[in-house]
Design a protein around this motif. Sequence first.
Motif, PDB file in Angstrom:
ATOM      1  N   ALA A 199      71.021  25.153  -0.951  1.00 43.43           N
ATOM      2  CA  ALA A 199      72.368  25.166  -1.362  1.00 43.43           C
ATOM      3  C   ALA A 199      73.376  25.676  -0.339  1.00 43.43           C
ATOM      4  CB  ALA A 199      72.448  26.316  -2.568  1.00 43.43           C
TER       5      ALA A 199
ATOM      6  N   ALA B 170      65.524  27.379  -2.571  1.00 40.07           N
ATOM      7  CA  ALA B 170      66.732  27.138  -3.063  1.00 40.07           C
ATOM      8  C   ALA B 170      67.958  27.413  -2.309  1.00 40.07           C
ATOM      9  CB  ALA B 170      66.610  27.614  -4.606  1.00 40.07           C
TER      10      ALA B 170
ATOM     11  N   SER C 142      71.321  15.808 -18.628  1.00 43.97           N
ATOM     12  CA  SER C 142      70.728  15.859 -17.576  1.00 43.97           C
ATOM     13  C   SER C 142      69.257  15.297 -17.705  1.00 43.97           C
ATOM     14  CB  SER C 142      70.697  17.175 -16.844  1.00 43.97           C
ATOM     15  OG  SER C 142      71.981  17.417 -16.586  1.00 43.97           O
TER      16      SER C 142
ATOM     17  N   SER D  59      68.426  25.157 -12.175  1.00 40.63           N
ATOM     18  CA  SER D  59      69.509  24.868 -10.962  1.00 40.63           C
ATOM     19  C   SER D  59      68.380  24.645  -9.670  1.00 40.63           C
ATOM     20  CB  SER D  59      70.075  26.351 -10.685  1.00 40.63           C
ATOM     21  OG  SER D  59      71.200  26.345 -11.676  1.00 40.63           O
ATOM     22  N   THR D  60      67.304  25.205  -9.514  1.00 38.10           N
ATOM     23  CA  THR D  60      66.571  25.401  -8.595  1.00 38.10           C
ATOM     24  C   THR D  60      65.891  23.738  -8.538  1.00 38.10           C
ATOM     25  OG1 THR D  60      65.910  27.376  -8.408  1.00 38.10           O
ATOM     26  CG2 THR D  60      64.288  25.907  -7.393  1.00 38.10           C
TER      27      THR D  60
ATOM     28  N   GLU E 116      67.454  21.088  -9.765  1.00 39.47           N
ATOM     29  CA  GLU E 116      68.329  20.231  -9.491  1.00 39.47           C
ATOM     30  C   GLU E 116      68.519  20.240  -7.885  1.00 39.47           C
ATOM     31  OE1 GLU E 116      71.494  21.691 -12.136  1.00 39.47           O
ATOM     32  OE2 GLU E 116      70.951  20.232 -13.466  1.00 39.47           O
ATOM     33  N   LEU E 117      68.351  21.213  -7.513  1.00 43.66           N
ATOM     34  CA  LEU E 117      68.400  21.313  -5.843  1.00 43.66           C
ATOM     35  C   LEU E 117      67.444  20.189  -5.104  1.00 43.66           C
ATOM     36  CD1 LEU E 117      69.291  24.794  -5.206  1.00 43.66           C
ATOM     37  CD2 LEU E 117      70.856  23.028  -4.798  1.00 43.66           C
TER      38      LEU E 117
ATOM     39  N   SER F 103      68.115  28.963 -16.590  1.00 40.92           N
ATOM     40  CA  SER F 103      69.103  28.660 -15.704  1.00 40.92           C
ATOM     41  C   SER F 103      68.771  28.688 -14.375  1.00 40.92           C
ATOM     42  CB  SER F 103      70.323  29.305 -16.044  1.00 40.92           C
ATOM     43  OG  SER F 103      71.562  29.087 -15.355  1.00 40.92           O
ATOM     44  N   LYS F 104      68.129  29.460 -13.824  1.00 42.02           N
ATOM     45  CA  LYS F 104      67.785  29.791 -12.551  1.00 42.02           C
ATOM     46  C   LYS F 104      66.818  28.673 -12.053  1.00 42.02           C
ATOM     47  CE  LYS F 104      67.106  33.911 -10.750  1.00 42.02           C
ATOM     48  NZ  LYS F 104      66.501  35.169 -10.453  1.00 42.02           N
TER      49      LYS F 104
END
Length: 135
Positions: free
Chosen positions: A124, A120, A13, A47-48, A50-51, A43-44
Amino acid sequence: VSKEELTEALSHSFPDINMTELMTVFDTDADGKVSYTEFSQLSKVISTFELFDTDGNGLISRSELKAVLQRLDPRFDDKQLEELMSGIDFDSSGNLNVVEFVMYVADYSDELGIKLEQTAAILAGETPAAVIELS
């Protein structure tokens, strides 16, 4: 998770990721590995990221960042964006890579961290927990 395992997992990624810098932030006990608790935080943040990266190119552009920040504060303007970018776009590329984003998020106060999580959740398509608590 070792640095090498993490590099392998994230390199698809984020091919240009600087894992040494990322480990500096998340390997809080400096043992050269990312524990479950440390990985949960990483991870959090990933993920944020990527959003926020709505076009999926591995970078957060000025327009992507502005759109997110205007969800937090509709009055957020280009001047504020330029001031923010001048302090967090360390390589002066005009975009935020994942490490620059991590460094920015790592500097957040509790209040801004809550706003980041709310944004976030909105991106989502979820109802943020803090909004539910205030209702």
